[in-house]
Design a protein around this motif. Sequence first.
Motif, short mmCIF file in Angstrom:
data_model
loop_
_atom_site.label_atom_id
_atom_site.label_comp_id
_atom_site.label_asym_id
_atom_site.label_seq_id
_atom_site.Cartn_x
_atom_site.Cartn_y
_atom_site.Cartn_z
N PHE A 14 -1.01 -6.94 4.07
CA PHE A 14 -1.27 -5.64 4.70
C PHE A 14 0.03 -4.90 5.04
O PHE A 14 0.09 -3.69 4.99
CB PHE A 14 -2.11 -5.80 5.97
CG PHE A 14 -3.57 -5.94 5.72
CD1 PHE A 14 -4.37 -4.82 5.58
CD2 PHE A 14 -4.15 -7.19 5.61
CE1 PHE A 14 -5.74 -4.94 5.34
CE2 PHE A 14 -5.51 -7.33 5.38
CZ PHE A 14 -6.30 -6.20 5.24
N ASP A 30 3.06 -5.22 3.55
CA ASP A 30 3.97 -4.94 2.45
C ASP A 30 3.22 -5.10 1.12
O ASP A 30 3.60 -5.92 0.28
CB ASP A 30 5.15 -5.93 2.53
CG ASP A 30 6.23 -5.60 1.52
OD1 ASP A 30 6.29 -4.45 1.05
OD2 ASP A 30 7.00 -6.52 1.18
N PRO A 31 2.13 -4.33 0.92
CA PRO A 31 1.33 -4.52 -0.29
C PRO A 31 2.18 -4.21 -1.53
O PRO A 31 2.93 -3.24 -1.53
CB PRO A 31 0.19 -3.51 -0.13
CG PRO A 31 0.70 -2.49 0.82
CD PRO A 31 1.64 -3.19 1.74
N GLN A 32 2.05 -5.05 -2.57
CA GLN A 32 2.94 -4.95 -3.73
C GLN A 32 2.22 -4.57 -5.02
O GLN A 32 2.79 -3.90 -5.86
CB GLN A 32 3.64 -6.30 -3.94
CG GLN A 32 4.65 -6.65 -2.87
CD GLN A 32 5.98 -5.93 -3.09
OE1 GLN A 32 6.19 -5.32 -4.14
NE2 GLN A 32 6.85 -6.00 -2.11
N PRO A 47 -0.18 -2.63 -7.52
CA PRO A 47 -0.78 -1.29 -7.52
C PRO A 47 -2.28 -1.30 -7.21
O PRO A 47 -2.78 -0.37 -6.58
CB PRO A 47 -0.52 -0.80 -8.94
CG PRO A 47 0.70 -1.54 -9.37
CD PRO A 47 0.63 -2.89 -8.72
N ILE A 55 -2.67 -1.63 -3.41
CA ILE A 55 -2.28 -0.38 -2.77
C ILE A 55 -3.34 0.69 -3.01
O ILE A 55 -3.73 1.42 -2.09
CB ILE A 55 -0.91 0.10 -3.30
CG1 ILE A 55 0.14 -0.99 -3.09
CG2 ILE A 55 -0.47 1.39 -2.61
CD1 ILE A 55 1.43 -0.77 -3.88
N GLY A 56 -3.86 0.74 -4.25
CA GLY A 56 -4.90 1.72 -4.57
C GLY A 56 -6.17 1.47 -3.78
O GLY A 56 -6.81 2.39 -3.30
N LEU A 57 -6.52 0.19 -3.64
CA LEU A 57 -7.73 -0.18 -2.91
C LEU A 57 -7.59 0.24 -1.45
O LEU A 57 -8.51 0.81 -0.85
CB LEU A 57 -7.94 -1.69 -3.00
CG LEU A 57 -9.29 -2.24 -2.58
CD1 LEU A 57 -10.40 -1.71 -3.45
CD2 LEU A 57 -9.27 -3.77 -2.62
N MET A 58 -6.43 -0.03 -0.87
CA MET A 58 -6.22 0.35 0.53
C MET A 58 -6.21 1.87 0.68
O MET A 58 -6.74 2.41 1.64
CB MET A 58 -4.89 -0.23 1.05
CG MET A 58 -4.95 -1.75 1.20
SD MET A 58 -3.34 -2.41 1.71
CE MET A 58 -3.79 -4.13 2.02
N SER A 59 -5.63 2.57 -0.32
CA SER A 59 -5.60 4.04 -0.24
C SER A 59 -7.00 4.64 -0.36
O SER A 59 -7.26 5.72 0.17
CB SER A 59 -4.75 4.62 -1.38
OG SER A 59 -3.47 4.08 -1.36
N SER A 60 -7.87 3.94 -1.09
CA SER A 60 -9.22 4.47 -1.34
C SER A 60 -10.09 4.43 -0.09
O SER A 60 -11.12 5.07 -0.04
CB SER A 60 -9.94 3.63 -2.39
OG SER A 60 -9.26 3.70 -3.60
#
Lengths: 373, 326
Positions: B243, B245-247, B249, B252-257
């Motif tokens: 959480f 330092d997500p590395q 893509p 990161i995309g899932l968290m951004s969604s």
Amino acid sequence: MSPRQVILEARALERRFVTARPLFREATVVHAVSGVDLAVEEGETFAIVGESGCGKSTLARVLTRLIPASGGSVRYAGRDLGGLKPAQIRALRREVQFIFQDPFSSLNPRMTVGALIEEPLRIHRIGTGPERRARVAQLLERVGLPAQAAGRYPHEFSGGQRQRIGIARALASGPKVVVGDEPVSALDVSIQAQVVNLLADLKREFGLTLVIIAHDLAVIRHMADRVAVMYLGQIVELAPAADLFEVPRHPYTEALVSAIPLPDPGARRARARVAGELPDPTAPPAGCRFHPRCPYAIGRCRTDAPQLSPRDAGGRQVACHRAEELALAGLGSVAAARSPAARKRFDLYRQARAAQAQTDQPPAEGGPIQQGD
Amino acid sequence: MSQPLLEVQDLAIRIRGTGRNLVDGVSFGVMPGETLCIVGESGCGKSLTALALMGLLASPPLEIAGGKALFQGQDLLGLTRAQFSRLRGDRLAMIFQEPMSALNPALRIGEQIAESVRRHRGASHRAARARALEMLEKVRIPAPETRLDEFPHQLSGGMRQRAMIAMALANDPALIVADEPTTALDVTIQAQILDLMRRLRDEAGTALIMITHDLGVVAEMADKVAVMYAGRVVETGTMAQVFGDPQHPYTIGLMSSMPAFGAGAGRLVTIPGMVPPISAMPPGCRFASRCPFRLPRCEAPPPLVQAGDHQAACWRAPLDALEVTA
């Protein structure tokens, strides 16, 4: 907020379901919607939230006249929907449309996607054949599906794509109000985000009023302007979305908000603030319906049913005897401080997505059609 | 460092007679008392992985195509049916998403729990019933004496899930595999069940593998996280690492969604397209077709490598810039 035109209004709305009467016994009556007052304003996104069995789906269906009310009234654009004849109800459908949670069960599997989207146009006698087909192609493109999708059948599409088809069909007749019953709940997170964005874009583009039924509070917080919280057939709180989550005023809203697991390890833990489960809706508790589970209940709550208060200056309404004295916990300062490293990655990702959208010509946003899925 | 309780190495699952693996090269370890969350979307292979560990894979058509799963020194993937049924419900227990389909509808709650105690511990009828009652009290089912003699359909969804947890814990297992245990529940009931699972896990020191699609649940429960996409682990580390330092893509995309609280309105940053069907899965990085960071190199499968303080399967890891500068 400037006062806007009310487009959909419920007054003292009731919907009862009566079970078949067993031999020698009384039939059971469920008050799925029990004395609901609300006014949806033109152009807003109005959300109705609550847990299973609270009556939110029934309310949505009564509001759109998919099922008749048992009492009270629904007015659309000033017109009472109560006494409408079948032909008038059909005419209403042109302006008030519905999106279902599972488009697969609401789309006729024997019709092609093109025919499904065209159907509302045919029913309402909009346009000539070629005009209608052009409109279908336009709608498909607008919801992020390739034009060839028109010749395929619903089973050939994934869940997210089927929801896009459901949305295209709902938009075909040019409605003013679209009611979505859990429109993104069945979708995976990454697909859900696409559909949430799509709905926001379409709302702006077509000047829609959206009524969204959902149980996912994070999605609601993102999409809605105002939120009504339901418990056992009644609205217990109605407020602008940001305020409702920030500072809830009804103990049930507080319980809902505090139970959300936040995707951030630094944030507070999800807490079960209420014990027990939803009581039997055929025999709702006396007084305030929430009192058996409410940690703040006092003597009066057991006997005296609180009424939804009139709108205050902030546009908030609450049905709780103790609303004035309680200081309830909301998300407050949860605006989680992400680590700098995580923030940097999110920024990078956003930039990369923007660049991707510009440079390459990706397939339709909804993805390719899968054969034999 | 003590020995891992469970060590999965290179697990692969496929449909018999087909080429591409549905689960491909999945490795992870669980220490005694530790909670590992496996998170991913539909079709990422998280449930298949759980079923394989429990010997419950529908075979045929599915089959284990390779790998090992060492549980207390014993390879789970090589066990016979009889060996598995001795282990399951004893040292290894499972909690399912839908308790109604996991509980026997024709058996009273008490009998179901007692049966497993009798079977694995050789307890007497009376002792087994006493244990069943004790377990129902532990999971805080109201009026446990009455519930003992009720059938599953007489319980609400939340109560059934409690009963299933009682059953899973009855023989003090070393490891519980829970597949989306709260997904079917309302949010206030979910919070109750998560509370309960945390408390019981901490009291008994039970290790837990929790399968979920919900990053919120991960943040509530996990010590360690494995993010899966299309059958592969794409990122793994402690919860704070993934959480903080997500590395990858995809992570990161899932968290951004996810619509984040506090972030307010505006468009969500999405992952375009959808998971390719297994027949069209690219041989290299399986996320490449949707990835905004992809390079020509992504046509070869990326190994799980050190990225920051944990591991990610990405040629671009550690992900530090928009463009490749090497």
